[in-house]
Design a protein around this motif. Structure first.
Motif: not given
Length: 730
Positions: A69-71, A147, A392, A506, A509-510, A514
């Motif tokens: 997944n992208s931040l 992304y 997110m 998850m 960091e993400k 978020a």
């Protein structure tokens, strides 16, 4: 104990060198669906949970929390990217939520045919969107076009323009090669005329643009002045102006400025959540709320200072009553506190407890997941900061109606339990008779700082999760058949084993990015200034951020921060939209590990201290000026008149006078010898100490005195004059 499997978890097939993402787990736990992360595969596969567990135990499969997944921060997305995402999500969300039908071939085909008919498109064109959604973590952001490149357009920053589009008809018509100045004029006209409550038409704004920037003032023969347009090839066309605006406009800003903030929130704000979901097991719904602790705390910096009462946030799983997250801080009930509690719910509790000197095992607090939905009481969960939870992390946001705290009775009851068990024996606790006349002020008994109080709350939660038996808990028929005790951790483990398909993992960091609030910092020559502190990093230093600020002036930078620990922040690089971890500069190290509230308290304390001493400093300055004036007055009184001496005479001996003064000071200031003799200036000087000019005058005077003694007073031989007075001789 068999290894548990969670939705959204990445599992690697070591034997066949393939990677899969878990999409759904049945209830009771018997089978699951997953999808290969290979770009060539789009269809999920159904497997027995026992088979996957066996592979995990044998080592053929390896579970990992890594995702692709992208931040991405919602505010940094271009409007085109958000519009594309919302369009696909609104088109497919009803079909995607029909699990497990969407994973089976025939039901999936029927669902997609319905979607295709409603949107006038082919069903086969929808399969790539499904694959994106499943492989990118089952969040709405999976439908973003790219992304890494969904930020705002920078087409007009590349230079080398040429006029595009069809040529003007018959060779006539406005249109020019656009330059940077034209884009500046466009932006100024849009802000001045279009983004206002007057709601001017776009053509009217274009005409105002021409009047302001593409005309010259001329005067006719009668002396009347008017505006005249520039030549056609020097004027942008309305098509160019409209194209520029469509590429760079912000739909949200347009509605807010031309209509109102209320109108935007009522009719245009995106609604990505859905709240009609039952409690299938742990993680189906978390409840979150805050309360003020019944205790007064002291400062970590100066324990004689009382800092007031703390605010406690708790996150509780509605299915098992397990406390999954917590936060103790000084901020009033706000998004900052809710953010910290949600982040704590998704983090490793063994590491968290270790920060406060408490050692636990994974089984004592096995909560490090994100839920399917979070229920709040409108305040924090209705703020715009909660939008990233939806886009997110794919979490649904649910809110209770006004004045209906009973709908969150689970967490409300927990507050009463905590206050009864945690604060009753602590020093500084609020007591009922405190406000009575003559009652003791228990605030003065405060002894605990915020870290020590947090450790107390952690101990209470560990007791509650692992030992508290809930008498009023209503067990389901399956729970009664299984003989599960009404203790939160046992209900949690039983639900994961036999009911759950809602918990997801998850990367921490993400989750943090978020949840973190985003604000503007200032890049300066001294570092990145934020909340009165200065930060830097190797990436910022190598990128010459601070040299640019010194040469061209300071500029703003978007940062995300954790109010619980201001030792580090994330700066968002505008070039590629990636977060850069920044740390406090060495000379700011005293604030490392401190909370934002404590730092602000110390800053305010310093300001008050400075204000308190300001009057004394002003008084000292006044006295200093008076003393200097008295010294000057004394020097003026001691000054000798310069009568009879010209300016040249006063200035001619300055070098010699300086040497004389220096020699005098040397003797006077010597550490050994001669200091007594040089303590006062000598009235007479030897011939060696007298300047050459004075020596010459002295010799002439001595010669005259000698002649007068030989030839008589007033008579000098061979001069024709009498004496030295210059009077005529009789």
């Amino acid at each position: 104990m068999a290894q548990e499997i969670y939705v959204n978890e990445i599992i690697r097939d070591v034997v066949h060198e393939k990677t899969y993402r878990v999409l759904w787990i049945s209830m009771p736990v018997s089978f699951l669906y997953w999808i290969s992360m290979d770009n060539t595969e789009r269809i999920p596969k159904k497997l027995d949970v026992a088979e996957v567990r066996e592979g995990l135990e044998s080592g053929d499969y390896v579970a990992s929390g890594e995702t692709e997944n992208s931040l991405i921060v919602e505010d940094e997305l271009a409007d085109e990217a958000k519009t594309h995402r919302d369009r696909i999500w609104n088109m497919l969300k009803d079909a995607l939520e029909k699990e497990p039908d969407i994973y089976e071939p025939k039901p999936r085909a029927a669902l997609l045919r319905m979607v295709a008919q409603e949107n006038s498109m082919r069903a086969n064109n929808l399969y790539p969107y499904l694959a994106k959604y499943w492989k990118r973590g089952k969040t709405p952001n999976a439908f973003l076009p790219d992304y890494r490149n969904c930020g705002r357009s920078r087409d007009y920053e590349k230079g080398g323009y040429k006029r595009l589009g069809r040529p003007p008809r018959n060779g006539h018509g406005f249109g020019k090669v656009l330059e940077e100045e034209d884009f500046h004029n466009f932006d100024k006209a849009v802000r001045k005329y279009y983004l206002t409550r007057r709601e001017m038409t776009f053509r009217s704004v274009y005409e105002r643009l021409l009047a302001d920037s593409y005309t010259v003032e001329v005067t006719n023969e009668q002396g009347v002045s008017s505006l005249q347009l520039l030549p056609e090839d020097e004027i942008p066309s309305i098509a160019q102006f409209r194209y520029w605006y469509q590429k760079n406009k912000n739909l949200k800003t347009e509605i807010q400025k031309r209509k109102s903030e209320t109108k935007y929130n009522l009719t245009s704000r995106s609604i990505l959540g859905k709240s009609d979901y039952g409690l299938m097991g742990p993680g189906s719904q978390y409840q979150i709320d805050a309360t003020v602790g019944d205790i007064y705390l002291v400062s970590q910096f100066d324990r004689s200072n009382i800092i007031g009462r703390p605010v406690m946030y708790f996150v509780i799983d509605a299915f098992s009553r397990m406390v999954t997250g917590m936060y103790v801080g000084l901020e009033g009930p706000s998004w900052v506190g809710a953010m910290m509690a949600i982040a704590n719910a998704a983090s490793d509790k063994t590491a968290y407890c270790r920060e406060y000197g408490i050692s636990i095992t994974e089984e004592e607090w096995p909560c490090h997941h994100i839920p399917s939905a979070i229920l709040g009481d409108r305040g924090e969960m209705e703020s715009r900061n909660a939008d990233n939870l939806v886009s997110m992390l794919g979490i649904r946001i649910e809110n209770t109606p006004p004045y209906r705290a009973d709908l969150k009775g689970i967490i409300e009851q927990h507050f009463r339990t905590v206050n009864a068990n945690a604060t009753v024996m602590l020093p500084g606790r609020v007591k009922p008779d405190m406000a009575e006349r003559g009652g003791k002020d228990y605030r003065l008994d405060a002894k605990l700082d915020i870290r020590q109080f947090t450790a107390v709350i952690i101990k209470c939660i560990l007791y509650y999760n692992n030992s508290h038996y809930m008498d009023s808990f209503e067990k389901s028929r399956q729970m009664m058949e299984a003989g599960v005790e009404a203790i939160p951790v046992k209900l949690w483990n039983w639900g994961i084993r036999y009911c759950s398909g809602a918990l997801r993992v998850m990367p921490e960091e993400k989750v943090r990015l978020a949840l973190m609030p985003t604000e503007n910092a200032t890049a300066t020559s001294q570092g990145l200034r934020f909340k009165g502190l200065y930060y830097s990093s190797k990436e910022l230093a190598d990128g010459l951020w601070f040299e640019k600020a010194r040469s061209k002036g300071s500029y703003r930078v978007k940062v995300s921060y954790d109010p619980r620990d201001m030792g580090e922040i994330y700066a968002w690089d505008k070039a590629d939209g990636t977060p850069i971890l920044c740390s406090l500069l060495d000379w700011e190290g005293k604030y490392s590990g401190k909370q934002l509230g404590e730092i602000q308290y110390e800053h305010e304390k310093e300001k008050m201290e400075k204000k308190r001493h300001q009057a004394k400093e002003t008084e000292a300055k006044i006295n200093l000026g008076k003393e200097i004036d008295s010294i000057i007055e004394e020097a003026e009184q001691m000054a000798e008149p310069a009568e009879g001496r010209s300016k040249a005479e006063r200035l001619s001996g300055m070098k010699q006078n300086r040497r004389d003064e220096r020699e005098y000071l040397k003797k006077k200031e010597a550490f050994t010898g001669g200091s007594k003799e040089a303590s006062e200036p000598q009235c007479r000087q030897s011939s060696e100490e007298v300047s050459p000019v004075l020596q010459m005058i002295k010799r002439k005077m001595e010669g005259r005195i000698k002649d007068e003694s030989l030839y008589g007073k007033g008579t000098l031989p061979g001069t024709g004059n009498t004496g030295i007075s210059g009077e005529p001789h009789d």
